[in-house]
Design an enzyme around this catalytic site. Structure first.
Site, PDB file in Angstrom:
ATOM      1  N   ASP A   1      72.269   7.114 -46.575  1.00  0.00           N
ATOM      2  CA  ASP A   1      71.632   6.950 -47.879  1.00  0.00           C
ATOM      3  C   ASP A   1      70.628   8.054 -48.158  1.00  0.00           C
ATOM      4  O   ASP A   1      70.511   8.534 -49.282  1.00  0.00           O
ATOM      5  CB  ASP A   1      71.009   5.568 -48.029  1.00  0.00           C
ATOM      6  CG  ASP A   1      69.999   5.227 -46.958  1.00  0.00           C
ATOM      7  OD1 ASP A   1      69.918   5.944 -45.942  1.00  0.00           O
ATOM      8  OD2 ASP A   1      69.287   4.216 -47.128  1.00  0.00           O
TER       9      ASP A   1
ATOM     10  N   GLU B   1      65.554   8.834 -45.961  1.00  0.00           N
ATOM     11  CA  GLU B   1      65.628   8.046 -47.183  1.00  0.00           C
ATOM     12  C   GLU B   1      64.464   8.372 -48.106  1.00  0.00           C
ATOM     13  O   GLU B   1      64.636   8.594 -49.308  1.00  0.00           O
ATOM     14  CB  GLU B   1      65.606   6.567 -46.811  1.00  0.00           C
ATOM     15  CG  GLU B   1      65.367   5.600 -47.946  1.00  0.00           C
ATOM     16  CD  GLU B   1      64.883   4.275 -47.425  1.00  0.00           C
ATOM     17  OE1 GLU B   1      65.736   3.431 -47.133  1.00  0.00           O
ATOM     18  OE2 GLU B   1      63.670   4.086 -47.276  1.00  0.00           O
TER      19      GLU B   1
END
Length: 469
Positions: A216, A148
């Site tokens: 993500d 991330e």
């Protein structure tokens, strides 16, 4: 499940952060046994501890708004930097919808961002001992980085080219680390996805990331690669566009269901709402020619979020960190311990707090009114809840709008406030609040991981400096 405690300096507030389990993975619908089989968390900071899921439903037809009047409409390019396609501050492409802060000039906003970026870079970018030439965005003393964070850092590097003369070198060093640490537990597709968490020396181990990916992180990495192709071209040591397409295709195979739902790893019928990066999906469709991303996926994301707002948060317009039972026609908020493996997954919390940033950004770039409507409900609630004072924002919310906890004036969660900048951009009704949000973030920028990025990237968007492919 491992827990860590972070103490915010200058404050009595202690936030618990959880590592290890959150709906970022993919794979087969069969659950994977053991710790390596739990879906991966990647919103790692400031989680004090709480899903929904469902079938396709009937998608709404996209529609767009005409551009709204913008007192601070981005001006035409003022620089032409050799070798850079979109230098910071040039505002080459005005947004198609929404508003910008009108209490600060472009020049003053750019000055704030340049200073914040320089502080962020000096504090957070480190060498990776086990990856020659590799760099990373520092996470903690125990784990050098998470995917991330690498995605955030790559996005910042590519957008800040033109201010940062070493932006491309930084981007390449980050990419070197990403590709040196693939998601080794994922068959076939793992080489184009990143192991979600690395040890303190930058190595991959079963006890750190386990060779699984966090969606993500890979979503941001893929978009950053496409943007790098637009910024610098793909004729250097890396073919940015092809690398981006490789990651996009790997995510489609591993992280997505045919109906467009993102899925967990050990629990594939769990979906994290902050993985619904609508603008990314539009860019993926353009880069690959695969309309699955721009139709099936976006329609499915909207259906799920609309259900969350309508059924579970009709007054506040919020949504939970995780949705479960996505294999049914009636998905629900997580009861907890099914995504990140924490008790707060049913709240608007450390994952969902990113949603106004993702969806507000898409609206100003695409004009898709569905996402304006979603964000408008949320922003009306935040204005009412805080009395239009960003400093009064809670650290999290139940879906009925009741605060999970409030800590001001001792400490305000910057990660909860920063993304609201993009949310407030969707409608002139939020102009005064947008101005307040800009002032708050400009005056209260922090360099600690996660909060820093959730301020700096939305500030880039709010200043008119964001762009896509």
């Amino acid at each position: 499940m491992k827990r860590r405690i972070f103490l915010h300096s200058g404050s009595a507030v202690v936030a618990a952060a959880v590592t290890g389990c959150g709906g970022g993975g993919g794979g087969s619908d069969a659950a994977v046994a053991g710790d390596a089989g739990t879906a991966v968390s990647s919103a790692e900071l400031a989680r004090n501890s709480a899903n929904l899921g469902g079938s396709t439903g009937t998608p709404s037809t996209p529609s767009t708004d005409a551009p709204a009047p913008q007192p601070q409409q981005p001006e035409q390019p003022t620089s032409n930097v050799p070798g850079i396609g979109y230098p910071f501050g040039s505002r080459l492409t005005p947004y198609v919808a929404g508003i910008l802060p009108n209490n600060a000039s472009n020049a003053s906003m750019d000055a704030v961002i340049r200073s914040a970026y320089d502080r962020w870079k000096a504090n957070g970018i480190v060498d990776v001992p086990t990856v020659p030439g590799g760099k990373a965005l520092r996470f903690t003393s125990s784990y050098i980085t998470v995917s991330e964070g690498m995605g955030y850092a790559m996005l910042l590097a590519v957008v800040m080219a033109g201010h940062d003369p070493n932006a491309r070198a930084l981007f390449d060093a980050l990419l070197t680390t990403v590709r040196a640490r693939p998601a080794y537990s994922i068959p076939t597709h793992g080489r184009y996805l990143m192991d979600w968490r690395l040890t303190a020396n930058g190595s991959s181990t079963d006890a750190a990331g386990g060779g699984w990916n966090a969606m993500d992180g890979d979503l941001d990495i893929a978009l950053a690669l496409l943007m790098a192709d637009k910024q610098w071209g793909s004729g250097g040591s890396w073919n940015y566009k092809q690398e981006g397409i490789n990651t996009i295709n790997a995510m489609k195979a591993w992280n997505m269901k045919p109906d467009g739902t993102t899925k967990g790893l050990g629990t594939p019928d769990v979906s994290r709402t902050s993985d619904y990066m609508i603008g990314h999906f539009r860019a993926f469709a353009k880069a690959t020619g695969d309309s699955y991303w721009s139709t099936t996926v976006i329609d499915r994301c909207y259906w799920l979020i609309n259900r969350m707002q309508t059924v579970y948060s009709p007054s506040a317009g919020l949504m939970p960190d995780f949705i479960v039972q996505t294999n049914t026609s009636a998905p629900v908020p997580s009861p907890g311990f099914m995504g990140d493996g924490v008790a707060t997954e049913m709240y608007y919390y450390a994952n969902a707090q990113r949603n106004p940033w993702r969806w507000g950004t898409d609206y100003v770039l695409s004009g898709d009114v569905r996402w304006k409507n979603v964000v408008n409900k949320m922003m009306a609630f935040f204005k009412s809840d805080t009395g239009s004072d960003p400093a009064r924002t809670a650290t999290g919310y139940h879906l009925d709008g009741v605060a999970v906890s409030r800590t001001y004036p001792d400490w305000t969660s910057k990660g909860m406030v920063g993304p609201q900048l993009c949310g407030a951009m969707v409608d002139p009704a939020h102009q005064a609040y947008l101005n307040s949000l800009w002032t708050y973030n400009a005056n209260n920028f922090v360099v600690s991981y996660y909060e820093s990025e959730l301020q700096l990237i939305p500030m880039l968007v709010a200043s008119g400096n964001w762009w896509t492919v």
